[in-house]
Design an enzyme around this catalytic site. Structure first.
Site, PDB file in Angstrom:
ATOM      1  N   ASP A 160      -4.344   5.796   4.382  1.00 55.61           N
ATOM      2  CA  ASP A 160      -3.787   4.877   3.384  1.00 55.61           C
ATOM      3  C   ASP A 160      -2.417   4.411   3.881  1.00 55.61           C
ATOM      4  OD1 ASP A 160      -4.014   4.662  -0.089  1.00 55.61           O
ATOM      5  OD2 ASP A 160      -2.226   4.040   0.992  1.00 55.61           O
ATOM      6  N   ASP A 214      -5.984  -1.437   2.091  1.00 57.40           N
ATOM      7  CA  ASP A 214      -5.122  -0.541   2.870  1.00 57.40           C
ATOM      8  C   ASP A 214      -5.613   0.902   2.930  1.00 57.40           C
ATOM      9  OD1 ASP A 214      -4.370   0.581   0.373  1.00 57.40           O
ATOM     10  OD2 ASP A 214      -2.334   0.913   1.095  1.00 57.40           O
ATOM     11  N   GLU A 215      -6.878   1.116   2.595  1.00 55.44           N
ATOM     12  CA  GLU A 215      -7.316   2.494   2.440  1.00 55.44           C
ATOM     13  C   GLU A 215      -8.777   2.629   2.878  1.00 55.44           C
ATOM     14  OE1 GLU A 215      -7.801   5.338  -1.479  1.00 55.44           O
ATOM     15  OE2 GLU A 215      -7.106   3.304  -1.706  1.00 55.44           O
TER      16      GLU A 215
HETATM   17  P1  TTP Z   1      -1.618   1.581  -2.840  1.00 58.85           P
HETATM   18  O1  TTP Z   1      -2.142   2.208  -1.590  1.00 58.85           O
HETATM   19  O2  TTP Z   1      -1.965   2.211  -4.152  1.00 58.85           O
HETATM   20  O3  TTP Z   1      -0.026   1.515  -2.817  1.00 58.85           O
HETATM   21  P2  TTP Z   1       0.939   1.233  -1.609  1.00 58.85           P
HETATM   22  O4  TTP Z   1       0.222   1.126  -0.302  1.00 58.85           O
HETATM   23  O5  TTP Z   1       1.798   0.060  -1.952  1.00 58.85           O
HETATM   24  O6  TTP Z   1       1.874   2.516  -1.614  1.00 58.85           O
HETATM   25  P3  TTP Z   1       1.499   4.011  -1.210  1.00 58.85           P
HETATM   26  O7  TTP Z   1       0.068   4.002  -0.762  1.00 58.85           O
HETATM   27  O8  TTP Z   1       2.451   4.373  -0.108  1.00 58.85           O
HETATM   28  O9  TTP Z   1       1.730   4.805  -2.441  1.00 58.85           O
HETATM   29  O10 TTP Z   1      -2.072   0.079  -2.918  1.00 58.85           O
HETATM   30  C1  TTP Z   1      -2.152  -0.744  -1.775  1.00 58.85           C
HETATM   31  C2  TTP Z   1      -1.727  -2.154  -2.106  1.00 58.85           C
HETATM   32  O11 TTP Z   1      -2.519  -2.644  -3.170  1.00 58.85           O
HETATM   33  C3  TTP Z   1      -0.305  -2.274  -2.573  1.00 58.85           C
HETATM   34  O12 TTP Z   1       0.611  -2.403  -1.504  1.00 58.85           O
HETATM   35  C4  TTP Z   1      -0.344  -3.469  -3.458  1.00 58.85           C
HETATM   36  C5  TTP Z   1      -1.747  -3.514  -3.987  1.00 58.85           C
HETATM   37  N1  TTP Z   1      -1.796  -3.058  -5.386  1.00 58.85           N
HETATM   38  C6  TTP Z   1      -1.770  -3.993  -6.398  1.00 58.85           C
HETATM   39  O13 TTP Z   1      -1.755  -5.201  -6.154  1.00 58.85           O
HETATM   40  N2  TTP Z   1      -1.762  -3.548  -7.682  1.00 58.85           N
HETATM   41  C7  TTP Z   1      -1.759  -2.216  -8.002  1.00 58.85           C
HETATM   42  O14 TTP Z   1      -1.735  -1.850  -9.193  1.00 58.85           O
HETATM   43  C8  TTP Z   1      -1.785  -1.264  -6.943  1.00 58.85           C
HETATM   44  C9  TTP Z   1      -1.774   0.214  -7.246  1.00 58.85           C
HETATM   45  C10 TTP Z   1      -1.798  -1.726  -5.659  1.00 58.85           C
HETATM   46 MG    MG Z   2      -1.205   2.522   0.257  1.00 65.06          MG
END
Ligand code: TTP
Ligand code: MG
Length: 456
Positions: free
Chosen positions: A11, A105-106
């Site tokens: 991730d 992203d995951e």
């Molecule tokens: P995440 O992997 O949940 O968050 P992140 O990568 O920003 O942070 P981290 O993993 O380090 O905690 O989500 C990935 C992307 O998805 C995030 O950059 C933006 C998008 N996203 C949204 O648009 N709305 C949301 O509610 C969430 C959780 C994420």
């Molecule tokens: Mg993330």
């Protein structure tokens, strides 16, 4: 649960915000918030520097501005995120043919299917570190957190523990002890509602869950959910990593900055959405039987209306035609205003034409994307904070802010140091929006925020 730690979960850290910091050197090490910047905007994500002030995903942007007034508030560049996502998925595909993306992203990676044979924790640590390094290299500086364990549940938990920019390997046999004192929220499928129900029974931790009786849990949660949770309490999770996620619907929708009352404007949006959905449908090699129009009124009530065709269609003419007919039937809703509109297709069939499409190639790397809080861009017009621009004399830069006929630009890129700021006339003939660069093999320029592919 496998006997070896053969599932990897990766991730990216603060994904959208990290892409912005990569491309905007003056923002590195600073609080950055990406999301809707209008009055109704919500935060998509923010950099770890902004998280220190309490900013979080899904928080209204105006609340974030109170907590962290000095952050940069950007409306997001979806195409840059998609390109980075593609680069990361390409790295994962070199490790194993079985990669299951969960969002941009995951992803999960089946290491066993990738031919990994040495599962000792040292070898896995080396592998995890190599992958993290490679991701940073190919994306030009993004960092990823990686977890490796014997199940999807544990691998994801491990990557969360590694955040940000870390790696955690959980050895087989250590799983149940690892989660014993954790809050039940750590279990997949336990959201705020289930957590509350469990709390009513005095169940707060995984350990509490182990001691709860099947009968009292079933009464509160139903027997299927109880069985699943009881298994998870001992880290039992047999879900397989699957790269071919079957798609059951394709849709696109937008929340508007301000409610719409104009039927003509809405017709244009529905037509545009119909064309976009048809394009994705064809790309996936499907024909759809059901077309749905979704409208949300300002009271947050969603009105979905569907029509099922006798045959199955993949042409935008049919989808737009039906979408517009459904809009006519729902016209009365416009009196209150329309907050969100979207078009979706479902009820898929694949017909003889599938020689036109290489299903295995087009289908495989589609990802489940749900961006409920993705930046709202449509209909706002003009430049948005964070947009890429190019000036004939000053070169490439990005929009810091605009208004009153002026636009403030910072002239810098990923490959320069922090650059100078200049305020120019909005109609300066030497100033242009930088053309959008597309990920390889991807011709959907319009997809932007709001589209989703839901797996079965
Ligand atoms: P995440 O992997 O949940 O968050 P992140 O990568 O920003 O942070 P981290 O993993 O380090 O905690 O989500 C990935 C992307 O998805 C995030 O950059 C933006 C998008 N996203 C949204 O648009 N709305 C949301 O509610 C969430 C959780 C994420
Ligand atoms: Mg993330």
């Amino acid at each position: 649960m496998r006997v070896e730690s053969s599932i990897m979960h990766l991730d990216l850290d603060a994904f959208f915000a990290s892409v912005e910091q990569r491309d905007k050197p003056s923002l590195r090490g600073k609080p950055v918030v990406v999301g809707g910047v209008g009055p109704r905007g919500v935060v998509s994500t923010c950099s770890y520097e902004a998280r220190r002030f309490g900013v979080r995903s899904a928080m209204p942007t105006h609340e974030a501005r109170v907590l962290c007034p000095h952050a940069a508030y950007l409306s997001g560049r979806f195409n840059a995120y998609r390109i980075a996502s593609r680069q990361v998925m390409d790295v994962l595909n070199t490790i194993s043919p079985v990669v299951e993306p969960l969002s941009l992203d995951e992803a999960f990676v089946d290491l066993e299917a990738g031919g990994v044979v040495d599962f000792c924790s040292e070898a896995l640590t080396t592998l995890g570190s190599q992958v993290r390094k490679k991701v940073t290299e190919v994306t030009g500086g993004l960092t990823a957190s990686v977890g490796i364990a014997s199940s999807k549940f544990m691998a994801k938990l491990a990557s969360e523990e590694g955040k940000p920019d870390g790696l955690v390997v959980i050895s087989p046999g250590a799983e149940a002890d690892h989660i014993r004192f954790m809050n039940v929220r750590a279990l997949p499928g336990v959201g705020p509602a289930t957590q509350e129900r469990l709390a009513k029974l005095g169940v707060h931790t995984v350990e509490d869950l182990r001691h709860a009786t099947d009968k009292e849990l079933s009464r509160e949660l139903g027997s299927a959910h109880t069985k699943w949770l009881m298994g998870l309490a001992y880290a039992h999770d047999d879900r397989t990593v699957s790269s071919s996620r079957e798609v059951k619907s394709i849709s696109t929708e937008d929340t508007f900055d301000t409610d719409l009352f104009d039927i003509e404007q809405l017709r244009l949006i529905v037509a545009r959405d119909g064309v976009l959905v048809a394009k994705r449908l064809r790309k996936a090699g499907f024909f759809a039987r059901t077309i749905t129009l979704k409208l949300k009124t300002p009271d947050y009530v969603t009105h979905s209306r569907s029509r099922t065709l006798v045959g199955a269609a993949d042409s935008h003419e049919t989808i737009v035609h039906v979408g517009l007919a459904l809009l006519e039937e729902q016209k009365h809703l416009l009196v209150a205003g329309i907050r969100l509109a979207g078009v979706g297709v479902s009820g898929f069939t694949t017909q003889a034409q599938d020689t036109l499409f290489d299903m295995s190639a087009t289908h495989k790397d589609e990802v489940e994307i749900e961006w409920p809080n993705a930046p709202v861009r449509y209909l706002a017009g003009g430049y948005h904070p964070g947009d890429d621009v190019t000036h004939d004399e000053y070169g490439p830069g990005w929009v810091w802010g605009s208004g009153l006929g002026l636009v403030t630009i910072r002239f810098e890129t990923a490959h320069t140091g922090p650059g100078p700021i200049k305020t120019l006339a909005l109609d300066d003939p030497a100033l242009h929006a930088t053309p959008v660069q597309l990920p390889v093999d991807d011709d959907d320029t319009q997809s932007g925020p709001g589209w989703s592919l839901q797996p079965l």
